[in-house]
Motif scaffolding. Structure first.
Motif, mmCIF file in Angstrom:
data_model
loop_
_atom_site.group_PDB
_atom_site.id
_atom_site.type_symbol
_atom_site.label_atom_id
_atom_site.label_comp_id
_atom_site.label_asym_id
_atom_site.label_seq_id
_atom_site.Cartn_x
_atom_site.Cartn_y
_atom_site.Cartn_z
ATOM 1 N N TYR A 109 -23.815 22.170 35.967
ATOM 2 C CA TYR A 109 -24.495 22.098 34.467
ATOM 3 C C TYR A 109 -24.457 23.191 33.526
ATOM 4 N N GLN A 110 -24.628 24.352 34.225
ATOM 5 C CA GLN A 110 -24.688 25.702 33.528
ATOM 6 C C GLN A 110 -25.963 25.771 32.708
ATOM 7 N N ILE A 111 -26.937 25.030 33.158
ATOM 8 C CA ILE A 111 -28.029 24.917 32.231
ATOM 9 C C ILE A 111 -29.223 26.107 32.483
ATOM 10 N N LEU A 112 -29.185 26.692 33.644
ATOM 11 C CA LEU A 112 -30.204 27.551 34.174
ATOM 12 C C LEU A 112 -30.220 29.109 33.316
ATOM 13 N N ASP A 113 -31.265 29.568 32.947
ATOM 14 C CA ASP A 113 -31.277 30.780 32.168
ATOM 15 C C ASP A 113 -30.598 30.695 30.826
ATOM 16 N N THR A 114 -30.649 29.486 30.269
ATOM 17 C CA THR A 114 -30.441 29.367 28.826
ATOM 18 C C THR A 114 -31.534 29.302 27.962
ATOM 19 N N HIS A 115 -31.482 29.475 26.703
ATOM 20 C CA HIS A 115 -32.590 29.338 25.821
ATOM 21 C C HIS A 115 -32.877 28.158 25.477
ATOM 22 N N SER A 116 -34.310 27.914 25.040
ATOM 23 C CA SER A 116 -34.783 26.320 24.504
ATOM 24 C C SER A 116 -33.869 26.051 23.436
ATOM 25 N N GLU A 117 -33.635 24.577 23.522
ATOM 26 C CA GLU A 117 -32.890 24.018 22.710
ATOM 27 C C GLU A 117 -33.659 22.786 21.940
ATOM 28 N N ASP A 118 -33.627 22.631 20.820
ATOM 29 C CA ASP A 118 -34.130 21.495 20.112
ATOM 30 C C ASP A 118 -33.968 20.297 20.390
ATOM 31 N N THR A 119 -32.673 19.847 20.888
ATOM 32 C CA THR A 119 -32.482 18.551 21.636
ATOM 33 C C THR A 119 -33.314 18.225 22.810
ATOM 34 N N PHE A 120 -33.526 19.245 23.744
ATOM 35 C CA PHE A 120 -34.367 18.960 25.081
ATOM 36 C C PHE A 120 -35.795 19.092 24.629
#
Length: 410
Positions: free
Chosen positions: A24-35
């Motif tokens: 999913y390549q979600i780890l260590d990503t910035h916060s996102e408005d969608t989530f």
């Protein structure tokens, strides 16, 4: 709910779970408005001050969305309520954590302003792996209604849908890039043959008939590869598709050696073919098997010294055909072998005739061979001691459905 420390008895499932999370390549990503909006909806549904979207890695919990006073985006996995939640397929609820003695040593529960209420639902991938948790929390005890818990489950499915949509889009882009890379790689060698044949005709008109035949063959090869790749790009399923037919390897080797005769002659190299007269035909995709052998022989010429010998052999070995391409070139060191079939890998060997290399050929060859349920690997005694590339191909092509049927029968 009564707390019970989970017993991890399926390490293999945990490995697959972590692989899916990585995909999913979600780890260590910035916060996102969608989530963050989904987390906000969860907190509003439960009227709680805290809401989290957490992804559980091997040793840590990464907070993709953190609607709380905690100034962090990751914590150690051990002891977190989210790490407990992923072991349950249903909602995990603690109406009052202080009624669970086993939880009272938890740093987020004990002490002033510790978590008293918690409700979390796992983020379940389509394959059934709980990669993370959507949760809400409060500093006071409270009760959750069935409607609230059902809405939390719905929000968790929306999160997974978004992750899967991103994954499909990314794979689609990667597939198109791979097709482009394959196209660029597959037309490179025929173009080199055309260019060389043209130079020879200009210098020696007596070779015209032989050279024009080679040019025509190379152009036809380019046209066929581009046509195949264009058809492939139109398919909804982005995976490479095989066109299975009977392949006479002796004929294939003969054509390959004819195509490379000029390139080898220019470097005063000799190509020897050792092939059993009784070598059986195999089932496979003729163009892709030809591409693999073409790449291996091209590399042998490219990385071998002037005046050296290249040996190509093929023999039957049980239910497989064993093919070897052995050169007397620069060889491979340990680091080379470790990354040999990786895209764009930079190896220690350099072309000996100022040829070019884009680092794609072996990775493409590996994917083609694995599609045939075969294997490809390399051996080398060390630098400047030559290298041998070995390909094993089954005589009969077996589909994934055939493999599953055999496994069920056994």
């Amino acid at each position: 709910m009564t707390y019970r420390k989970p017993d991890i008895t399926l390490p293999l499932k945990e490995i697959h779970r972590l692989e899916k999370l990585k995909e999913y390549q979600i780890l260590d990503t910035h916060s996102e408005d969608t989530f963050d909006k989904i987390a906000l909806m969860a907190s509003q549904i439960f009227n709680t001050p805290c809401a989290f979207i957490t992804f559980i890695d091997q040793d840590r919990a990464f907070l993709k969305s953190n609607l709380s006073a905690l100034p962090i985006n990751e914590v150690e996995r051990e002891g977190t309520l989210s790490s407990l939640t992923i072991f349950n397929d249903d909602v995990t609820v603690f109406n009052d954590t202080h009624t669970q003695p086993e939880l009272m040593e938890n740093q987020f529960i004990k002490g002033e302003n510790g978590i008293r209420f918690f409700a979390g639902v796992p983020l379940k991938s389509p394959e059934g792996f709980n990669v993370g948790v959507l949760s809400v929390a409060d500093y006071v005890p409270r009760e959750a209604t069935n409607l609230q818990l059902d809405m939390l489950k719905t929000l968790s499915k929306i999160i997974i849908d978004k992750l899967e949509n991103r994954l499909r889009y990314r794979k689609s882009i990667e597939s198109q890039i791979n097709l482009m890379n394959i196209a660029l790689h597959e037309i490179k060698n025929p173009l080199a043959s055309i260019n060389l044949a043209n130079d020879i005709i200009r210098k020696d008109i007596t070779t015209k008939d032989k050279m024009t035949g080679m040019i025509k063959s190379s152009v036809a090869r380019i046209q066929k590869r581009l046509s195949d790749l264009l058809k492939q790009s139109e398919l909804e399923e982005k995976d490479l598709v095989l066109s299975i037919e009977e392949i006479n390897l002796r004929d294939m080797f003969t054509r390959l050696l004819n195509n490379f005769e000029l390139l080898a002659h220019r470097k005063k190299q000799v190509i020897e073919l050792h092939c059993d007269e009784s070598l059986p035909c195999i089932e496979g995709d003729k163009s892709k098997i030809s591409d693999v052998l073409h790449n291996l022989l091209s590399n042998a010429i490219k990385y071998s010294y002037h005046g050296s010998c290249i040996k190509v052999s093929a023999r039957e070995a049980g239910n497989y055909i064993h093919i070897e391409v052995k050169d007397e070139g620069q060889g491979l060191n340990f680091n080379d072998i470790q990354k040999l079939f990786t895209k764009f890998a930079k190896l220690s060997s350099k072309p000996t005739g100022k040829e070019t290399s884009n680092g794609l050929g072996l990775s493409i060859s590996k994917s083609f061979i694995e599609l045939h349920r075969g294997n490809i690997y390399a051996m080398s005694p060390g630098k400047d001691k030559g290298a041998t590339f070995i390909v094993s191909l089954p005589l009969k092509y077996t589909t994934p459905n055939d493999i599953e049927a055999i496994a069920e029968f056994n």
